[in-house]
Design a protein around this motif. Structure first.
Motif, short mmCIF file in Angstrom:
data_model
loop_
_atom_site.label_atom_id
_atom_site.label_comp_id
_atom_site.label_asym_id
_atom_site.label_seq_id
_atom_site.Cartn_x
_atom_site.Cartn_y
_atom_site.Cartn_z
N TYR A 1 -45.33 -5.54 -35.66
CA TYR A 1 -45.93 -4.43 -36.40
C TYR A 1 -46.26 -3.29 -35.44
CZ TYR A 1 -49.12 -1.82 -39.40
OH TYR A 1 -49.72 -0.82 -40.12
N ALA A 2 -46.88 -3.61 -34.31
CA ALA A 2 -47.25 -2.59 -33.34
C ALA A 2 -46.02 -1.86 -32.82
CB ALA A 2 -48.03 -3.22 -32.19
N LEU A 3 -44.95 -2.59 -32.58
CA LEU A 3 -43.71 -1.96 -32.11
C LEU A 3 -43.11 -1.05 -33.17
CD1 LEU A 3 -42.03 -5.01 -30.31
CD2 LEU A 3 -42.85 -2.91 -29.21
N ASP A 4 -43.08 -1.55 -34.42
CA ASP A 4 -42.49 -0.79 -35.51
C ASP A 4 -43.24 0.51 -35.78
OD1 ASP A 4 -41.54 -3.65 -37.59
OD2 ASP A 4 -40.58 -2.71 -35.86
N HIS A 5 -44.54 0.54 -35.44
CA HIS A 5 -45.37 1.71 -35.75
C HIS A 5 -45.70 2.52 -34.49
CE1 HIS A 5 -45.82 -0.60 -39.44
NE2 HIS A 5 -46.10 0.54 -40.02
N GLY A 6 -44.97 2.25 -33.42
CA GLY A 6 -45.09 3.08 -32.24
C GLY A 6 -46.40 2.96 -31.48
N LEU A 7 -47.08 1.81 -31.65
CA LEU A 7 -48.36 1.64 -30.96
C LEU A 7 -48.16 1.21 -29.51
CD1 LEU A 7 -50.48 -0.14 -33.70
CD2 LEU A 7 -50.28 2.30 -33.20
N VAL A 8 -47.03 0.61 -29.22
CA VAL A 8 -46.69 0.23 -27.84
C VAL A 8 -45.25 0.64 -27.59
CG1 VAL A 8 -48.33 -1.66 -27.67
CG2 VAL A 8 -46.06 -2.10 -28.58
N GLY A 9 -44.98 0.96 -26.34
CA GLY A 9 -43.63 1.39 -26.02
C GLY A 9 -42.74 0.24 -25.61
N GLU B 1 -46.06 -11.58 -35.17
CA GLU B 1 -46.02 -10.64 -36.29
C GLU B 1 -46.80 -9.37 -35.97
OE1 GLU B 1 -45.64 -13.65 -40.13
OE2 GLU B 1 -47.60 -13.27 -39.26
N LEU B 2 -47.93 -9.53 -35.29
CA LEU B 2 -48.73 -8.37 -34.92
C LEU B 2 -48.00 -7.51 -33.89
CD1 LEU B 2 -52.28 -9.99 -34.67
CD2 LEU B 2 -51.37 -8.59 -36.54
N VAL B 3 -47.32 -8.16 -32.96
CA VAL B 3 -46.55 -7.43 -31.95
C VAL B 3 -45.43 -6.63 -32.63
CG1 VAL B 3 -44.95 -7.68 -30.01
CG2 VAL B 3 -47.06 -9.00 -30.05
N ASP C 1 -51.99 1.20 -42.78
CA ASP C 1 -52.68 0.19 -43.58
C ASP C 1 -54.20 0.24 -43.45
OD1 ASP C 1 -49.85 -1.24 -42.73
OD2 ASP C 1 -50.46 -1.64 -44.80
N ASP C 2 -54.74 1.45 -43.34
CA ASP C 2 -56.20 1.63 -43.34
C ASP C 2 -56.91 0.98 -42.16
OD1 ASP C 2 -56.08 3.09 -45.72
OD2 ASP C 2 -56.15 1.27 -46.92
N LEU C 3 -56.22 0.85 -41.05
CA LEU C 3 -56.89 0.35 -39.86
C LEU C 3 -57.82 1.43 -39.30
CD1 LEU C 3 -53.97 -1.39 -37.91
CD2 LEU C 3 -55.62 -2.43 -39.45
N THR C 4 -58.94 0.99 -38.74
CA THR C 4 -59.83 1.93 -38.08
C THR C 4 -59.29 2.22 -36.68
OG1 THR C 4 -61.20 0.20 -37.09
CG2 THR C 4 -61.78 0.91 -39.32
N GLU C 5 -59.84 3.25 -36.04
CA GLU C 5 -59.41 3.58 -34.68
C GLU C 5 -59.66 2.40 -33.73
OE1 GLU C 5 -61.05 7.18 -33.22
OE2 GLU C 5 -60.30 8.40 -34.88
N ARG C 6 -60.79 1.72 -33.91
CA ARG C 6 -61.08 0.57 -33.06
C ARG C 6 -60.09 -0.56 -33.30
NH1 ARG C 6 -63.35 0.32 -28.51
NH2 ARG C 6 -65.47 0.91 -29.09
N GLU C 7 -59.74 -0.78 -34.56
CA GLU C 7 -58.77 -1.84 -34.87
C GLU C 7 -57.40 -1.52 -34.28
OE1 GLU C 7 -60.87 -3.33 -39.04
OE2 GLU C 7 -59.21 -1.90 -39.08
N VAL C 8 -57.05 -0.23 -34.27
CA VAL C 8 -55.79 0.17 -33.64
C VAL C 8 -55.83 -0.15 -32.15
CG1 VAL C 8 -54.33 2.14 -33.02
CG2 VAL C 8 -55.24 1.94 -35.34
N GLU C 9 -56.95 0.13 -31.51
CA GLU C 9 -57.08 -0.18 -30.08
C GLU C 9 -56.93 -1.67 -29.83
OE1 GLU C 9 -60.94 1.45 -29.35
OE2 GLU C 9 -60.14 3.29 -28.46
N VAL C 10 -57.59 -2.47 -30.66
CA VAL C 10 -57.51 -3.92 -30.50
C VAL C 10 -56.08 -4.40 -30.74
CG1 VAL C 10 -58.26 -6.14 -31.46
CG2 VAL C 10 -59.94 -4.31 -31.09
N LEU C 11 -55.45 -3.90 -31.78
CA LEU C 11 -54.07 -4.31 -32.08
C LEU C 11 -53.13 -3.95 -30.94
CD1 LEU C 11 -51.86 -5.35 -33.94
CD2 LEU C 11 -51.86 -3.12 -35.08
N ARG C 12 -53.31 -2.77 -30.36
CA ARG C 12 -52.45 -2.36 -29.25
C ARG C 12 -52.60 -3.33 -28.07
NH1 ARG C 12 -54.29 2.43 -28.70
NH2 ARG C 12 -52.68 3.51 -29.90
#
Length: 216
Positions: free
Chosen positions: A208-216, A204-206, A153-164
């Motif tokens: 999403y992160a789980l569904d997209h493999g951002l956290v194990g 909801e953010l958690v 969804d067009d997140l930046t690398e920094r936004e991915v870090e924050v979301l994780r």
């Protein structure tokens, strides 16, 4: 489902009236196709599909409405009109868009530049429960690597870090310390993430992160 006489009923959705007129001319020229209604917004498209229950809805990928993309209404259509097949009509030639559309429930993906020759065939395939892709686009999808595990969804690398870090349970202050950012900057990143993902709660953010493999 198709009628006994094998006529395929259609709702045509595109926000440009001139495009709809052109497409309708093509479809009306076929004996086995019938356009029941036209829509110029996503919301009208959903309303007309619910009202008419067509065999196929031809859906422009980018139309104004209450959601960001026509793809966002596919779960609603699948629930409210499960027998209606979806033909996505778009100018997007990126294989990833096609892959995303098909994964979201579309039956066909047609480029506007070839709609005059492809749309009829795509509608017939979709009505029969088959998948349609232009051969060249299908080849590109097969050749293109799948999108790496992560947010589409067009997140930046920094936004991915924050979301994780949000998904791992860290507070804004803790995230700021880890990433050497001010709390206000973290809050700004979080707001952008919520806007892009259209998710507001931490749960909801958690998910999403789980569904997209951002956290194990």
């Amino acid at each position: 489902m198709a009628d006994a006489d094998d006529t395929i009923s259609i709702v045509l959705a595109d926000d440009h009236a001139v495009v709809r007129r052109g497409l309708r001319l093509v479809l009306d020229g076929e004996d086995d196709l019938e356009v029941l209604a036209e829509a110029g917004t996503i919301d009208d498209a959903v309303r007309l599909v619910k009202a008419h229950r067509p065999d196929v809805v031809v859906l422009d990928l980018n139309m104004p409405g209450s959601v960001a993309s026509s793809l966002d209404v596919l779960p609603t259509l699948a629930s409210e009109a499960p027998d209606t097949r979806v033909v996505v009509l778009t100018m997007q030639e990126d294989p990833q868009y096609a892959r995303t559309a098909l994964a979201a429930g579309a039956n066909a993906y047609v480029l506007k530049e070839g709609a005059d020759t492809e749309l009829v065939e795509a509608i017939r395939h979709a009505a029969a429960g088959q998948v349609y892709l232009h051969p060249q686009l299908g080849a590109r999808i097969a050749a293109a690597p799948a999108e790496p595990s992560g947010p589409p969804d067009d997140l930046t690398e920094r936004e991915v870090e924050v979301l994780r870090l949000i998904a791992l349970g860290h507070t804004n202050a803790e995230i700021g310390k880890q990433l050497f950012l001010s709390v206000r900057t973290v809050e700004s990143h979080r707001a952008h993430i919520q806007q892009k993902l259209r998710r507001t709660t931490r749960a909801e953010l958690v998910r999403y992160a789980l569904d997209h493999g951002l956290v194990g």
